[in-house]
Design a protein around this motif. Sequence first.
Motif, short mmCIF file in Angstrom:
data_model
loop_
_atom_site.label_atom_id
_atom_site.label_comp_id
_atom_site.label_asym_id
_atom_site.label_seq_id
_atom_site.Cartn_x
_atom_site.Cartn_y
_atom_site.Cartn_z
N VAL A 97 -0.32 11.49 10.07
CA VAL A 97 0.28 10.82 11.22
C VAL A 97 0.48 9.34 10.92
CG1 VAL A 97 -0.11 10.14 13.63
CG2 VAL A 97 -0.62 12.47 12.90
N TYR A 98 -0.53 8.70 10.33
CA TYR A 98 -0.41 7.27 10.02
C TYR A 98 0.74 7.01 9.05
CZ TYR A 98 -5.08 6.70 12.10
OH TYR A 98 -6.15 6.68 12.95
N ALA A 99 0.93 7.90 8.08
CA ALA A 99 2.00 7.71 7.10
C ALA A 99 3.37 7.80 7.75
CB ALA A 99 1.87 8.74 5.99
N HIS A 100 3.57 8.79 8.60
CA HIS A 100 4.84 8.92 9.33
C HIS A 100 5.11 7.68 10.17
CE1 HIS A 100 6.31 13.00 8.54
NE2 HIS A 100 5.05 13.40 8.55
N ILE A 101 4.08 7.23 10.87
CA ILE A 101 4.24 6.08 11.76
C ILE A 101 4.56 4.82 10.97
CG2 ILE A 101 2.84 4.49 13.16
CD1 ILE A 101 1.77 6.98 14.61
N ALA A 102 3.95 4.64 9.82
CA ALA A 102 4.21 3.45 9.01
C ALA A 102 5.68 3.37 8.62
CB ALA A 102 3.33 3.46 7.76
N ARG A 103 6.25 4.51 8.21
CA ARG A 103 7.67 4.51 7.83
C ARG A 103 8.56 4.18 9.02
NH1 ARG A 103 11.79 7.93 8.31
NH2 ARG A 103 10.49 9.64 9.07
N LEU A 104 8.29 4.82 10.16
CA LEU A 104 9.13 4.59 11.33
C LEU A 104 8.98 3.17 11.86
CD1 LEU A 104 8.66 7.98 13.23
CD2 LEU A 104 10.70 7.16 12.05
N ALA A 105 7.78 2.61 11.71
CA ALA A 105 7.58 1.22 12.16
C ALA A 105 8.47 0.27 11.37
CB ALA A 105 6.12 0.83 12.00
N CYS A 106 8.65 0.55 10.09
CA CYS A 106 9.53 -0.29 9.27
C CYS A 106 10.97 -0.23 9.76
CB CYS A 106 9.48 0.16 7.81
SG CYS A 106 7.91 -0.18 6.99
N GLU A 107 11.36 0.90 10.29
CA GLU A 107 12.74 1.09 10.72
C GLU A 107 12.99 0.59 12.14
OE1 GLU A 107 13.50 5.25 10.33
OE2 GLU A 107 13.16 5.28 8.16
N ASN A 108 11.98 0.66 13.01
CA ASN A 108 12.22 0.47 14.44
C ASN A 108 11.49 -0.70 15.08
OD1 ASN A 108 13.78 2.89 14.44
ND2 ASN A 108 11.91 4.11 14.58
N ARG A 109 10.68 -1.45 14.32
CA ARG A 109 9.89 -2.53 14.91
C ARG A 109 10.80 -3.61 15.49
NH1 ARG A 109 12.66 -4.88 11.80
NH2 ARG A 109 12.22 -5.73 9.75
N THR A 110 10.27 -4.27 16.53
CA THR A 110 10.97 -5.39 17.14
C THR A 110 10.26 -6.68 16.79
OG1 THR A 110 9.69 -5.36 19.20
CG2 THR A 110 11.63 -3.91 19.08
N ALA A 111 10.94 -7.80 17.01
CA ALA A 111 10.32 -9.10 16.72
C ALA A 111 9.09 -9.32 17.58
CB ALA A 111 11.34 -10.21 16.94
N GLY A 112 9.18 -8.91 18.84
CA GLY A 112 8.03 -9.07 19.74
C GLY A 112 6.84 -8.26 19.29
N GLN A 113 7.08 -7.05 18.81
CA GLN A 113 5.99 -6.21 18.34
C GLN A 113 5.36 -6.78 17.07
OE1 GLN A 113 8.26 -2.57 18.15
NE2 GLN A 113 7.19 -1.71 19.92
N LEU A 114 6.17 -7.38 16.22
CA LEU A 114 5.62 -8.02 15.02
C LEU A 114 4.67 -9.15 15.39
CD1 LEU A 114 8.68 -8.11 12.60
CD2 LEU A 114 6.45 -7.06 12.11
N GLU A 115 5.03 -9.92 16.40
CA GLU A 115 4.15 -11.00 16.84
C GLU A 115 2.86 -10.45 17.43
OE1 GLU A 115 4.36 -14.24 16.22
OE2 GLU A 115 6.05 -13.56 14.99
N THR A 116 2.96 -9.36 18.17
CA THR A 116 1.76 -8.71 18.72
C THR A 116 0.86 -8.21 17.59
OG1 THR A 116 2.94 -8.02 20.71
CG2 THR A 116 0.91 -6.83 20.19
N LEU A 117 1.48 -7.65 16.54
CA LEU A 117 0.72 -7.16 15.40
C LEU A 117 0.01 -8.31 14.67
CD1 LEU A 117 0.08 -4.60 13.74
CD2 LEU A 117 2.06 -5.16 12.31
#
Length: 235
Positions: free
Chosen positions: A86-106
């Motif tokens: 699950v973590y591996a799938h999510i990591a790939r999708l995060a690269c494709e779909n992340r927003t600037a706001g989510q990056l700041e939260t991270l």
Amino acid sequence: MMTRFSKDDCLADLRRRILSTDLSPGQDLDEVGLAQHYGMSRTPLREVLQRLQGEGYVMMSQNRGAKVAAMDIAVLRTFFQTAPMVYAHIARLACENRTAGQLETLKDAQRTFKTATSADRPDEAALANHRFHATIGHMAHNAYLVASLDRLLIDHTRLSQTFYRPASPAESALVVKAAEQHDAMIAAIEGGEGALAIDLTIQHWDLSRDRMERFVRPTPLPVDLIPREDREHAV
């Protein structure tokens, strides 16, 4: 004077107590005592417990009341098999779909994580790690995977209590390494490097796996994780 919690505050505090194992896996929950502690009647407390049951924190039955979700061998075998995929799938999708706001939260979650680990505050470190990985989950923008991740993170955070309580210099070095891996994961996600994010995610999982298994028993669980040769097929 007794402090009165709102339902939202009670919900947040019970999540915190379960994740930090202040309320231990499988522990019976005294609804009368909890209602007194949070300064609320049984009806709103029951609504809070039902919400926690829906999220996977609590189990409820008509005859036996509520208890913290247990972590028996069957549950944990499934956890160790499922989490890295699950973590591996999510990591790939995060690269494709992340927003600037989510990056700041991270990045903010990572700052909190580093502060907690540097100050040797294990409960805070585990909760900050929970927030870090939950944020990556939301970056994926996939309701099915996020639901799975949210449930996995409950047990992951409880298991990781051992990881953030290092008993030797070597184990302390692993905590430092985990923070470095977080930084690398942020950079990979920000740069849209899906393959690298997957590899870093698996490395990050492997780093803490042995320590998490010690939460269960002194010897490791007989669980086969993703073979290294199959990692490229994790997405």
